[in-house]
Design a protein around this motif. Structure first.
Motif, PDB file in Angstrom:
ATOM      1  N   THR A   1       0.835  -1.206   0.000  1.00 27.65           N
ATOM      2  CA  THR A   1       0.000   0.000   0.000  1.00 27.65           C
ATOM      3  C   THR A   1       0.863   1.247   0.000  1.00 27.65           C
ATOM      4  O   THR A   1       0.451   2.302  -0.489  1.00 27.65           O
TER       5      THR A   1
ATOM      6  N   SER B   1      -6.821  -4.766  -7.608  1.00 27.49           N
ATOM      7  CA  SER B   1      -7.588  -4.352  -6.440  1.00 27.49           C
ATOM      8  C   SER B   1      -8.834  -3.604  -6.893  1.00 27.49           C
ATOM      9  O   SER B   1      -8.888  -3.090  -8.020  1.00 27.49           O
TER      10      SER B   1
ATOM     11  N   SER C   1      -9.290  -0.886  -5.801  1.00 25.09           N
ATOM     12  CA  SER C   1      -8.688   0.435  -5.920  1.00 25.09           C
ATOM     13  C   SER C   1      -8.165   0.705  -7.320  1.00 25.09           C
ATOM     14  O   SER C   1      -7.865   1.857  -7.654  1.00 25.09           O
TER      15      SER C   1
ATOM     16  N   ALA D   1      -4.869   7.406  -1.049  1.00 26.20           N
ATOM     17  CA  ALA D   1      -3.936   6.363  -1.494  1.00 26.20           C
ATOM     18  C   ALA D   1      -3.795   6.432  -3.012  1.00 26.20           C
ATOM     19  O   ALA D   1      -4.010   5.454  -3.724  1.00 26.20           O
TER      20      ALA D   1
ATOM     21  N   TYR E   1      -1.257   3.943  -4.699  1.00 25.86           N
ATOM     22  CA  TYR E   1      -1.761   2.571  -4.702  1.00 25.86           C
ATOM     23  C   TYR E   1      -2.835   2.390  -5.772  1.00 25.86           C
ATOM     24  O   TYR E   1      -2.789   1.440  -6.559  1.00 25.86           O
TER      25      TYR E   1
END
Length: 282
Positions: free
Chosen positions: A99, A158, A160, A168, A171
């Motif tokens: 991360t 992810s 994300s 983040a 990431y």
């Protein structure tokens, strides 16, 4: 024995999702090379697998290999070893990732981001996947397979990588790159007639050691998990085996017609929920 006699490399296999994938792959008949930078943990996981599974194998079904995924030299050493020992590779799971919260000094928001931290996250999460795919293609493209069988690259991205994450940014950016690069690899291999598939998995709210620093301890951890679970349509956080079984499907011949796609493992979070950024009172 869905992966019987297949040779698989799993990165970031010392704990969490990578560990679960390595254990499941061995259980399903694969010969697994576990890799990580945490050599003590990685070797212990490998030893535990061999002790548990050796009764079903004539030889040890797992071995450990030190591999910093951000290092091209490490990947070259891994490729040499795999070629000499196994004459090629059938499965690669690019799982290793960070991360950046614990591994760098930050900050990670778009306004104040620290460029050294940004680069570190991308070196591990995105460069590591690119180098892994490059290495795997060379090891896989001349690998003779049975009819109806093909080699498989599984990249762990992810949630994300599909939505923005305000605090983040590095990431999220790196994982979005993993998602897109997986499609490029899939199309490149198909275009060149290589019998290699490439897909990405997008976990979210999976309880792994990566969450430890964010969840706190004891009662605070229980409350944090409870709060997170409220925003998950299924009502609870997932486990590492939820991702491991998805990786097993994409690695196996059951998915031989699946390439360039993404599989979201998130309890329904992205099915229709709206992500509203938190606003400061100031």
């Amino acid at each position: 024995m869905r992966l019987f006699n297949k040779v698989a490399l799993v990165t970031g296999a010392a704990q969490g999702i990578g560990k679960a994938i390595a254990e499941l792959f061995v259980k399903e008949g694969a010969i697994v090379i576990l890799s990580d930078i945490n050599d003590d943990k990685g070797k212990q996981v490998c030893d535990d697998i061999n002790i548990t599974r050796q009764q079903w194998h004539e030889s040890k079904p797992a071995e450990y290999l030190h591999l910093d995924v951000s290092s091209e030299r490490d990947w070259q050493h891994a490729a040499q070893h795999i070629e000499q020992q196994y004459h090629g590779l059938d499965i690669l799971v690019n799982n290793a990732g960070i991360t950046g919260f614990l591994e760098t000094s930050g900050a990670h928001d778009p306004e104040h981001l620290d460029m050294a931290s940004w680069h570190k996250v991308h070196q591990v999460n995105l460069d590591g996947v690119a180098l892994g795919c490059k290495t795997a293609i060379a090891l896989m493209k001349n690998r003779s397979t049975d009819e109806g069988s093909n080699a498989s690259i599984v990249n762990i991205s992810s949630r994300s990588g599909m939505v923005g994450i305000p605090l983040a940014a590095a990431y999220a950016s790196s994982k979005a790159g993993v998602r897109n690069h997986s499609k490029s690899v899939a199309l490149y291999c198909a275009q060149n007639g290589y019998d290699i598939r490439c897909n990405s998995i997008h976990p979210a709210a999976i309880y792994t050691p990566m969450w430890d620093a964010m969840l706190g301890e004891a009662a605070a951890r229980k409350e944090a998990i409870k709060a997170i679970s409220k925003d998950i349509p299924l009502g609870y956080m997932g486990g590492v085996m939820d991702v491991a079984y998805a990786a097993l499907y994409l690695a196996s011949d059951e998915s031989k017609y699946v390439t360039g796609t993404e599989l979201t493992i998130d309890g329904g979070i992205l099915a229709g929920s709206t992500a509203v950024p938190a606003h400061s009172d100031e």
